[in-house]
Design a protein around this motif. Structure first.
Motif, short mmCIF file in Angstrom:
data_model
loop_
_atom_site.label_atom_id
_atom_site.label_comp_id
_atom_site.label_asym_id
_atom_site.label_seq_id
_atom_site.Cartn_x
_atom_site.Cartn_y
_atom_site.Cartn_z
N ARG C 3 0.86 -1.18 0.00
CA ARG C 3 0.00 0.00 0.00
C ARG C 3 0.90 1.23 0.00
O ARG C 3 1.70 1.44 0.92
N ILE C 4 0.76 2.04 -1.05
CA ILE C 4 1.57 3.25 -1.22
C ILE C 4 0.63 4.44 -1.35
O ILE C 4 -0.24 4.45 -2.22
N LEU C 5 0.80 5.41 -0.49
CA LEU C 5 -0.02 6.63 -0.57
C LEU C 5 0.89 7.84 -0.48
O LEU C 5 1.74 7.92 0.41
N VAL C 6 0.72 8.77 -1.41
CA VAL C 6 1.38 10.07 -1.31
C VAL C 6 0.26 11.10 -1.29
O VAL C 6 -0.53 11.18 -2.23
N GLN C 7 0.16 11.83 -0.19
CA GLN C 7 -1.05 12.63 0.03
C GLN C 7 -0.73 13.95 0.71
O GLN C 7 0.27 14.07 1.43
N THR C 8 -1.59 14.94 0.49
CA THR C 8 -1.39 16.23 1.15
C THR C 8 -2.06 16.27 2.53
O THR C 8 -1.70 17.11 3.36
N GLY C 9 -3.01 15.38 2.77
CA GLY C 9 -3.73 15.39 4.06
C GLY C 9 -2.97 14.65 5.14
O GLY C 9 -1.96 13.98 4.88
N PRO C 10 -3.44 14.78 6.38
CA PRO C 10 -2.79 14.11 7.52
C PRO C 10 -2.78 12.59 7.37
O PRO C 10 -3.63 12.02 6.67
N ILE C 11 -1.83 11.97 8.04
CA ILE C 11 -1.69 10.51 8.01
C ILE C 11 -2.50 9.90 9.16
O ILE C 11 -2.26 10.23 10.32
N ASP C 12 -3.42 9.02 8.82
CA ASP C 12 -4.27 8.37 9.83
C ASP C 12 -3.63 7.06 10.26
O ASP C 12 -3.85 6.00 9.68
N LEU C 13 -2.81 7.18 11.32
CA LEU C 13 -2.02 6.04 11.79
C LEU C 13 -2.90 4.86 12.18
O LEU C 13 -2.64 3.72 11.79
N ALA C 14 -3.94 5.13 12.95
CA ALA C 14 -4.78 4.03 13.46
C ALA C 14 -5.43 3.27 12.31
O ALA C 14 -5.47 2.03 12.31
N ALA C 15 -5.92 4.00 11.31
CA ALA C 15 -6.58 3.34 10.18
C ALA C 15 -5.59 2.50 9.38
O ALA C 15 -5.89 1.37 8.97
N GLU C 16 -4.39 3.04 9.19
CA GLU C 16 -3.38 2.29 8.43
C GLU C 16 -2.96 1.03 9.17
O GLU C 16 -2.80 -0.03 8.58
N LEU C 17 -2.78 1.16 10.50
CA LEU C 17 -2.34 -0.01 11.27
C LEU C 17 -3.43 -1.07 11.33
O LEU C 17 -3.14 -2.27 11.34
N ALA C 18 -4.68 -0.65 11.34
CA ALA C 18 -5.78 -1.62 11.32
C ALA C 18 -5.71 -2.45 10.04
O ALA C 18 -5.91 -3.67 10.06
N LEU C 19 -5.42 -1.79 8.92
CA LEU C 19 -5.29 -2.51 7.65
C LEU C 19 -4.13 -3.50 7.70
O LEU C 19 -4.23 -4.64 7.26
N VAL C 20 -3.00 -3.05 8.27
CA VAL C 20 -1.80 -3.90 8.33
C VAL C 20 -2.07 -5.12 9.21
O VAL C 20 -1.76 -6.25 8.84
N GLU C 21 -2.69 -4.90 10.36
CA GLU C 21 -2.94 -6.01 11.28
C GLU C 21 -3.95 -7.00 10.70
O GLU C 21 -3.94 -8.18 11.04
N ALA C 22 -4.82 -6.51 9.81
CA ALA C 22 -5.82 -7.38 9.21
C ALA C 22 -5.18 -8.44 8.32
O ALA C 22 -5.82 -9.42 7.95
N ASP C 23 -3.89 -8.25 7.98
CA ASP C 23 -3.21 -9.22 7.13
C ASP C 23 -2.76 -10.47 7.89
O ASP C 23 -2.12 -11.34 7.31
N GLY C 24 -3.06 -10.55 9.18
CA GLY C 24 -2.83 -11.79 9.92
C GLY C 24 -1.40 -12.03 10.36
O GLY C 24 -1.00 -13.16 10.61
N ALA C 25 -0.63 -10.97 10.48
CA ALA C 25 0.77 -11.12 10.85
C ALA C 25 0.93 -11.41 12.34
O ALA C 25 0.05 -11.10 13.14
N GLY C 26 2.08 -11.96 12.72
CA GLY C 26 2.43 -12.08 14.12
C GLY C 26 3.21 -10.87 14.60
O GLY C 26 3.29 -10.61 15.79
N ALA C 27 3.80 -10.13 13.65
CA ALA C 27 4.70 -9.04 14.01
C ALA C 27 4.48 -7.85 13.08
O ALA C 27 4.49 -8.00 11.86
N VAL C 28 4.26 -6.69 13.67
CA VAL C 28 4.10 -5.46 12.90
C VAL C 28 5.10 -4.43 13.42
O VAL C 28 5.15 -4.16 14.62
N ALA C 29 5.90 -3.88 12.52
CA ALA C 29 6.83 -2.81 12.89
C ALA C 29 6.41 -1.54 12.16
O ALA C 29 5.95 -1.60 11.01
#
Lengths: 147, 84, 147, 84
Positions: C3-29
């Protein structure tokens, strides 16, 4: 700021990161460990040594803060019963520059795995079993609280 | 009186996580304390049968089984830690 | 998932991390870069090369995904005008185990700093000035999109 | 026609971020293209005065100033990148 939490409830990532970012850092690194269900694990129970756990985590966070001149170090560890997909640990480090934040974060999660008194029990097919220590982990664990 | 804490498989084998005990003077090292604890019941004996898989802490600090016991408030006995 | 985003608006950390965690990983950095104001910076403008930026970030994310067998790699980069305390970049990596997630995250933020076409302009005391490239950064930057 | 893009200080010096131009056949390398661009106006001349601080991309790919130009749709000229 050093923040150590050992709790039975879920880890609120957004709230913890808001605290970390409030410390005015240029760089924030995080590691989140999530319970894996890929090998048939239905439940994970994490037992710990109350008091000694918090002390061990605090010592690690203090070591990292001094070594990398961190602006903040946060460790939130869940204990008790968890399901696959749930967060088990969050490490967050903040520093003026990225290398310090990243290196300190990796240090904390590595040492935390071996230097803090946690024991895992996994339930598969309805049957609970204590996880056996790997020799490499146990060798490292003798560092725990010794210095 | 000494507070003795058990964790994980050791706790399960003994059937309790904490005991208040009065060890004899001969229990001058962690290892000697374990020798004495092992005599308290068949469950204790079973819990401490495999010393290679036993670790200890005195007043919250990890120590070797050869460590002198001293006069601590608390001794904890447990299997090797298996990580957070 | 990449997932690659280049944007002028603020970065929504919580929303992005929710997407990452949904991929079923054991480890997220994660790594979050935040605009620093400690040296008198009032505003940061980030200019980029539209299209080439996204391609460079995607190439880095693909490289990292292959090299560390990632479950997901996310890069969200803000461009335009930012104030101190605002997030400028988020890198998030997910893998079954922690070493892969951590190493890939460090790789992505390091390479992103030099391999993607971004230019910084800082405003101090009301005066805007382009940031000069450090030689070490520029040497690395010749790698950009070359392979 | 060739789309020529300028970024950061180069864009500011020239006063625009994009031009559609028709370079002569002699502009066979990036460097030769820059030689020709520098003649278009005093602003262009000033923007390209310090070649050591000039970088280029052809159709979105970073290249050395010695690179052959070929027949690209787009050339970008800019100072060294200063990071995200």
């Amino acid at each position: 700021m050093i923040r150590i939490l050992v709790q039975t409830g879920p880890i609120d990532l957004a709230a913890e990161l808001a605290l970390v970012e409030a410390d005015g850092a240029g760089a924030v690194a995080t590691f989140t460990g999530i319970v894996r269900g890929d090998d048939g694990v239905q439940l994970l129970d994490l037992e710990h040594y109350p008091g000694a756990t918090e002390a061990a985590l605090r010592t690690l966070a203090e070591d990292a803060t001094v070594r990398w001149s961190l602006l903040s170090a946060t460790v939130v560890h869940r204990v008790g019963t968890m399901r696959p997909g749930e967060r088990i640990v969050l490490v967050a480090t903040a520093a003026p520059h990225r290398a310090a934040a990243l290196d300190a974060c990796a240090f904390l999660i590595d040492r935390l795995k071996t230097d803090a008194p946690f024991w895992k029990r996994e339930t598969r097919g309805g049957e609970a079993r204590w996880v056996e220590a790997r020799e490499s982990d146990d060798a490292a664990a003798t560092r725990w609280a010794r210095d | 009186m000494l507070r003795v804490l058990y964790f994980a498989s050791v706790r399960e084998a003994i059937g309790t996580g904490e005991e208040m005990l009065d060890p004899p003077p001969e229990a001058a090292t962690v290892s000697a304390l374990i020798d004495w604890l092992a005599t308290l019941s068949p469950a204790h004996g079973a819990a401490f049968a495999d010393r290679a898989r036993l670790r200890a802490a005195i007043d919250g600090r990890f120590v070797s089984l050869h460590a002198a016991l001293g006069k601590p408030a608390e001794v904890a006995l447990f299997p090797p830690v298996t990580g957070g």
